[in-house]
Design a protein around this motif. Structure first.
Motif, PDB file in Angstrom:
ATOM      1  N   LYS A   1       0.828  -1.224   0.000  1.00 58.39           N
ATOM      2  CA  LYS A   1       0.000   0.000   0.000  1.00 58.39           C
ATOM      3  C   LYS A   1       0.861   1.272   0.000  1.00 58.39           C
ATOM      4  CE  LYS A   1      -4.165  -1.757   2.365  1.00 58.39           C
ATOM      5  NZ  LYS A   1      -4.105  -3.157   2.188  1.00 58.39           N
ATOM      6  N   LEU A   2       1.914   1.217  -0.814  1.00 56.06           N
ATOM      7  CA  LEU A   2       2.892   2.300  -0.830  1.00 56.06           C
ATOM      8  C   LEU A   2       2.331   3.602  -1.384  1.00 56.06           C
ATOM      9  CD1 LEU A   2       5.767   2.325   0.108  1.00 56.06           C
ATOM     10  CD2 LEU A   2       6.510   1.623  -2.163  1.00 56.06           C
ATOM     11  N   GLY A   3       1.295   3.494  -2.209  1.00 58.51           N
ATOM     12  CA  GLY A   3       0.719   4.694  -2.809  1.00 58.51           C
ATOM     13  C   GLY A   3      -0.390   5.318  -1.980  1.00 58.51           C
ATOM     14  N   GLU A   4      -0.555   4.816  -0.727  1.00 56.33           N
ATOM     15  CA  GLU A   4      -1.656   5.332   0.102  1.00 56.33           C
ATOM     16  C   GLU A   4      -1.144   6.247   1.212  1.00 56.33           C
ATOM     17  OE1 GLU A   4      -4.225   2.169   1.415  1.00 56.33           O
ATOM     18  OE2 GLU A   4      -4.245   1.280  -0.608  1.00 56.33           O
ATOM     19  N   LEU A   5      -1.864   7.332   1.416  1.00 57.81           N
ATOM     20  CA  LEU A   5      -1.453   8.315   2.416  1.00 57.81           C
ATOM     21  C   LEU A   5      -1.367   7.697   3.816  1.00 57.81           C
ATOM     22  CD1 LEU A   5      -0.733  11.286   2.069  1.00 57.81           C
ATOM     23  CD2 LEU A   5      -3.017  11.875   2.850  1.00 57.81           C
ATOM     24  N   ALA A   6      -2.286   6.773   4.131  1.00 56.73           N
ATOM     25  CA  ALA A   6      -2.311   6.165   5.467  1.00 56.73           C
ATOM     26  C   ALA A   6      -0.999   5.433   5.770  1.00 56.73           C
ATOM     27  CB  ALA A   6      -3.486   5.198   5.569  1.00 56.73           C
ATOM     28  N   THR A   7      -0.423   4.789   4.749  1.00 59.30           N
ATOM     29  CA  THR A   7       0.849   4.068   4.925  1.00 59.30           C
ATOM     30  C   THR A   7       1.956   5.057   5.285  1.00 59.30           C
ATOM     31  OG1 THR A   7       0.130   2.541   3.212  1.00 59.30           O
ATOM     32  CG2 THR A   7       2.478   2.506   3.768  1.00 59.30           C
ATOM     33  N   LEU A   8       1.949   6.195   4.608  1.00 59.02           N
ATOM     34  CA  LEU A   8       3.001   7.187   4.828  1.00 59.02           C
ATOM     35  C   LEU A   8       2.787   7.928   6.149  1.00 59.02           C
ATOM     36  CD1 LEU A   8       3.113   8.277   1.102  1.00 59.02           C
ATOM     37  CD2 LEU A   8       4.793   6.884   2.311  1.00 59.02           C
ATOM     38  N   GLU A   9       1.553   8.075   6.556  1.00 57.16           N
ATOM     39  CA  GLU A   9       1.284   8.683   7.867  1.00 57.16           C
ATOM     40  C   GLU A   9       1.732   7.745   8.991  1.00 57.16           C
ATOM     41  OE1 GLU A   9      -2.315  11.679   6.486  1.00 57.16           O
ATOM     42  OE2 GLU A   9      -2.809   9.694   7.252  1.00 57.16           O
ATOM     43  N   ALA A  10       1.592   6.438   8.771  1.00 52.85           N
ATOM     44  CA  ALA A  10       2.068   5.461   9.762  1.00 52.85           C
ATOM     45  C   ALA A  10       3.599   5.512   9.857  1.00 52.85           C
ATOM     46  CB  ALA A  10       1.608   4.058   9.377  1.00 52.85           C
ATOM     47  N   PHE A  11       4.252   5.697   8.720  1.00 58.02           N
ATOM     48  CA  PHE A  11       5.704   5.899   8.696  1.00 58.02           C
ATOM     49  C   PHE A  11       6.065   7.110   9.565  1.00 58.02           C
ATOM     50  CE2 PHE A  11       8.759   8.777   6.525  1.00 58.02           C
ATOM     51  CZ  PHE A  11       9.934   8.066   6.676  1.00 58.02           C
ATOM     52  N   GLY A  12       5.297   8.179   9.446  1.00 62.25           N
ATOM     53  CA  GLY A  12       5.529   9.388  10.241  1.00 62.25           C
ATOM     54  C   GLY A  12       5.472   9.097  11.741  1.00 62.25           C
ATOM     55  N   ALA A  13       4.544   8.250  12.142  1.00 66.10           N
ATOM     56  CA  ALA A  13       4.433   7.893  13.557  1.00 66.10           C
ATOM     57  C   ALA A  13       5.687   7.130  14.008  1.00 66.10           C
ATOM     58  CB  ALA A  13       3.176   7.050  13.777  1.00 66.10           C
ATOM     59  N   ASP A  14       6.211   6.256  13.122  1.00 67.32           N
ATOM     60  CA  ASP A  14       7.444   5.516  13.444  1.00 67.32           C
ATOM     61  C   ASP A  14       8.635   6.469  13.592  1.00 67.32           C
ATOM     62  OD1 ASP A  14       5.927   3.211  13.250  1.00 67.32           O
ATOM     63  OD2 ASP A  14       6.624   2.704  11.233  1.00 67.32           O
ATOM     64  N   VAL A  15       8.657   7.513  12.771  1.00 61.60           N
ATOM     65  CA  VAL A  15       9.746   8.503  12.840  1.00 61.60           C
ATOM     66  C   VAL A  15       9.741   9.182  14.212  1.00 61.60           C
ATOM     67  CG1 VAL A  15      10.645  10.659  11.878  1.00 61.60           C
ATOM     68  CG2 VAL A  15       9.694   8.925  10.338  1.00 61.60           C
ATOM     69  N   LEU A  16       8.569   9.563  14.670  1.00 61.30           N
ATOM     70  CA  LEU A  16       8.465  10.244  15.974  1.00 61.30           C
ATOM     71  C   LEU A  16       8.951   9.331  17.096  1.00 61.30           C
ATOM     72  CD1 LEU A  16       5.029  12.047  15.512  1.00 61.30           C
ATOM     73  CD2 LEU A  16       7.330  13.051  15.406  1.00 61.30           C
ATOM     74  N   LYS A  17       8.696   8.036  16.970  1.00 61.84           N
ATOM     75  CA  LYS A  17       9.131   7.081  18.002  1.00 61.84           C
ATOM     76  C   LYS A  17      10.664   6.995  18.030  1.00 61.84           C
ATOM     77  CE  LYS A  17       8.727   2.602  20.067  1.00 61.84           C
ATOM     78  NZ  LYS A  17       9.749   2.886  21.044  1.00 61.84           N
ATOM     79  N   ILE A  18      11.288   6.987  16.850  1.00 62.54           N
ATOM     80  CA  ILE A  18      12.753   6.934  16.805  1.00 62.54           C
ATOM     81  C   ILE A  18      13.342   8.190  17.443  1.00 62.54           C
ATOM     82  CG2 ILE A  18      14.754   6.995  15.239  1.00 62.54           C
ATOM     83  CD1 ILE A  18      13.361   4.980  13.503  1.00 62.54           C
ATOM     84  N   ARG A  19      12.751   9.344  17.145  1.00 59.26           N
ATOM     85  CA  ARG A  19      13.259  10.588  17.753  1.00 59.26           C
ATOM     86  C   ARG A  19      13.194  10.495  19.276  1.00 59.26           C
ATOM     87  NH1 ARG A  19      10.916  16.598  16.583  1.00 59.26           N
ATOM     88  NH2 ARG A  19       9.002  15.714  17.418  1.00 59.26           N
ATOM     89  N   GLU A  20      12.078  10.017  19.772  1.00 58.36           N
ATOM     90  CA  GLU A  20      11.895   9.915  21.221  1.00 58.36           C
ATOM     91  C   GLU A  20      12.928   8.957  21.833  1.00 58.36           C
ATOM     92  OE1 GLU A  20       9.959  11.620  23.103  1.00 58.36           O
ATOM     93  OE2 GLU A  20      10.541  10.515  24.920  1.00 58.36           O
ATOM     94  N   ASP A  21      13.070   7.775  21.221  1.00 52.01           N
ATOM     95  CA  ASP A  21      13.983   6.757  21.758  1.00 52.01           C
ATOM     96  C   ASP A  21      15.440   7.220  21.698  1.00 52.01           C
ATOM     97  OD1 ASP A  21      11.760   5.229  22.152  1.00 52.01           O
ATOM     98  OD2 ASP A  21      12.165   3.805  20.526  1.00 52.01           O
ATOM     99  N   LEU A  22      15.806   7.858  20.590  1.00 52.48           N
ATOM    100  CA  LEU A  22      17.208   8.262  20.427  1.00 52.48           C
ATOM    101  C   LEU A  22      17.584   9.383  21.399  1.00 52.48           C
ATOM    102  CD1 LEU A  22      19.841   7.856  18.899  1.00 52.48           C
ATOM    103  CD2 LEU A  22      19.031   9.443  17.137  1.00 52.48           C
ATOM    104  N   THR A  23      16.717  10.374  21.526  1.00 51.88           N
ATOM    105  CA  THR A  23      17.056  11.490  22.425  1.00 51.88           C
ATOM    106  C   THR A  23      17.027  11.025  23.884  1.00 51.88           C
ATOM    107  OG1 THR A  23      14.761  12.220  22.253  1.00 51.88           O
ATOM    108  CG2 THR A  23      16.350  13.348  20.876  1.00 51.88           C
ATOM    109  N   THR A  24      16.118  10.104  24.216  1.00 53.84           N
ATOM    110  CA  THR A  24      16.077   9.573  25.587  1.00 53.84           C
ATOM    111  C   THR A  24      17.398   8.855  25.901  1.00 53.84           C
ATOM    112  OG1 THR A  24      13.694   9.311  25.444  1.00 53.84           O
ATOM    113  CG2 THR A  24      14.808   8.024  27.153  1.00 53.84           C
ATOM    114  N   LEU A  25      17.858   8.038  24.955  1.00 48.40           N
ATOM    115  CA  LEU A  25      19.110   7.295  25.165  1.00 48.40           C
ATOM    116  C   LEU A  25      20.298   8.252  25.306  1.00 48.40           C
ATOM    117  CD1 LEU A  25      20.806   4.685  25.251  1.00 48.40           C
ATOM    118  CD2 LEU A  25      20.863   4.745  22.738  1.00 48.40           C
ATOM    119  N   LEU A  26      20.381   9.241  24.419  1.00 47.50           N
ATOM    120  CA  LEU A  26      21.536  10.150  24.461  1.00 47.50           C
ATOM    121  C   LEU A  26      21.540  10.988  25.746  1.00 47.50           C
ATOM    122  CD1 LEU A  26      21.676  11.324  20.719  1.00 47.50           C
ATOM    123  CD2 LEU A  26      23.201   9.704  21.866  1.00 47.50           C
TER     124      LEU A  26
END
Ligand code: SAM
Ligand code: TMP
Ligand code: ZN
Length: 409
Positions: free
Chosen positions: A280-305
């Motif tokens: 479902k690469l051409g669907e906005l919902a897939t890309l919005e879910a990717f955005g949620a994963d990005v926010l999680k990485i930011r949170e985890d990385l800054t917490t660790l550092l």
């Protein structure tokens, strides 16, 4: 209602799915003593075209700000990538460049990493490279380089002077060019009737599946898929006839285009189109879910550092990649959290990173003495780096990685 812009391929509506906010130019490293008050920033955000499915940036940075005599990236900096391009040159030489007096044009030849082997073999070639810093390095290797941006007018000039090209090739360059309609019109004119246009760029499916959000920065304007490339090619009388997934740079696809009807598409094209549809690469919902994963990485990385800083550990960055500009600026990682970043590229050393102003030091600084933790910004070169840096782990050092999630090794 989300923000929209006009698609650079089909003029359709591009709907925004993620906003990284204010970001600097990823390859503009600053002299420590200079006045940084005029550092250039723009809004880095990504969207999906509702009509042709091309994923692209919402805002464009003027090309001369990025690709000029100061452009620091040197393609030959990785032994692995040198081998990758030498193998491809060999393949072209044995397959597409076998006619009488064959001719290959490379768009964005950089320091000549791919054309070198063909130039040495006496194959007629031309590199088109606007960044004088690296074009001069290619010329010094005996490669014919035209120091300009490739676009339709350039292609017509080359055609008039040298005739049709049997191969037009671009690696990690086509996705950098917002005025892509002009490029494809130029390719269509310059390409011989039986010729191929081959290009390889980071693949949207890999980016989404690995949450490799750091592939998104000023220079990476488009994020291709087989579907969006097929639609784009058709607008210029070209046809997608082959695709090949590559492991380099965190996952890429090498696309082969030919004049429509000139070659039979391989089964790999239909296979990849089906895989993209299933994801479902051409669907906005897939890309919005990717955005949620990005926010999680930011949170985890800054917490660790922050935790490591509180424990008094030393953390150093490895590889002052263009990708690292998005990670450091989006996550707010400055010299308080990462002491310096080591990098083998001479023009980056002794400078400060874009936006967050982390010092860049030579490779030898890494072991002098080793830090407790190394944050691997050049994760796409992990095999090569891990092989070279075994002594770091042996000395008790730990790697921090953030693709596909934050973890230590
Ligand atoms: N092909 C090399 C590789 O794969 O390592 C270099 C890739 S580098 C990331 C992108 C290159 O494209 C830069 O050297 C830049 O100067 C060049 N470039 C940008 N716009 C271009 C254009 N319109 N025509 C030709 N080259 C361009
Ligand atoms: P790239 O991911 O865009 O190819 O950039 C890689 C950066 O990492 C480039 O600035 C060179 C640097 N680098 C090192 O410092 N050491 C290494 O061993 C490798 C392979 C790259
Ligand atoms: Zn479109």
């Amino acid at each position: 209602m989300s923000k929209t812009s006009e698609c650079r391929v089909c003029a359709g509506v591009v709907r925004e799915f993620f906003d990284f906010g204010r970001q600097p130019l990823s390859d503009v490293f600053l002299a420590p003593e200079a006045d940084h008050s005029d550092e250039f920033f723009f809004r880095l955000a990504t969207g999906l075209c509702e009509s042709c499915s091309m994923v692209q940036l919402m805002e464009e940075v003027p090309r001369d700000r990025m690709f000029n005599a100061e452009y620091p990236y040197q393609s030959s900096g990785s032994a692995y990538m040198r081998t990758h391009f030498e193998q491809l040159a060999k393949r072209f030489h044995g397959a597409e460049l076998t006619g009488e007096n064959p001719f290959i044009v490379e768009v964005g030849c950089n320091d000549g990493v791919m054309l070198k082997a063909l130039a040495e073999a006496g194959v007629r070639h031309l590199g088109v490279e606007p960044s004088a810093s690296v074009a001069d390095l290619a010329a010094a290797k005996g490669i014919r380089v035209r120091k300009s941006f490739f676009e339709e007018a350039t292609a017509r000039d080359i055609l008039a002077a040298e005739g049709h090209a049997d191969v037009i090739y671009a690696a990690n360059t086509l996705c950098h060019i917002p005025y892509i309609g002009s490029i494809l019109s130029g390719v269509s004119a310059l390409l011989a009737p039986t010729g191929v246009f081959v290009f390889e760029d980071p693949y949207l499916l890999d980016i989404v599946q690995r949450t490799s959000f750091d592939q998104i920065y000023d220079e990476h304007f488009f994020f291709f898929t087989a579907r969006s490339v097929q639609a784009m090619a058709a607008r210029h009388g070209l046809e997608l006839v082959d695709v090949e997934r590559l492991a380099v740079h965190g996952g890429e696809v090498r696309y082969t285009l030919a004049h429509a009807g000139a070659r039979q598409p391989t089964p790999a094209v239909a296979d990849l189109l089906a895989e993209e549809a299933a994801a479902k690469l051409g669907e906005l919902a897939t890309l919005e879910a990717f955005g949620a994963d990005v926010l999680k990485i930011r949170e985890d990385l800054t917490t660790l550092l922050r935790k490591l800083k509180a424990e008094g550990k030393r953390v150093v960055g490895y590889g002052a990649t263009a990708k690292s500009a998005t990670v450091t600026n989006f996550c707010g990682i400055g010299p308080d959290l990462v002491e310096f970043i080591c990098d083998t590229t001479p023009p980056k050393q002794g400078k400060l990173t874009p936006g967050m102003h982390i010092p860049v030091r030579e490779a030898a600084a890494f072991s002098d003495p080793y830090p407790d933790y190394a944050l691997l910004f050049a994760w796409n070169h992990a095999d090569e780096i891990m092989a070279n840096e075994q002594a770091f782990s042996a000395a008790g050092g730990t790697w921090i990685r953030y693709v596909p999630n934050v973890h230590t090794v």
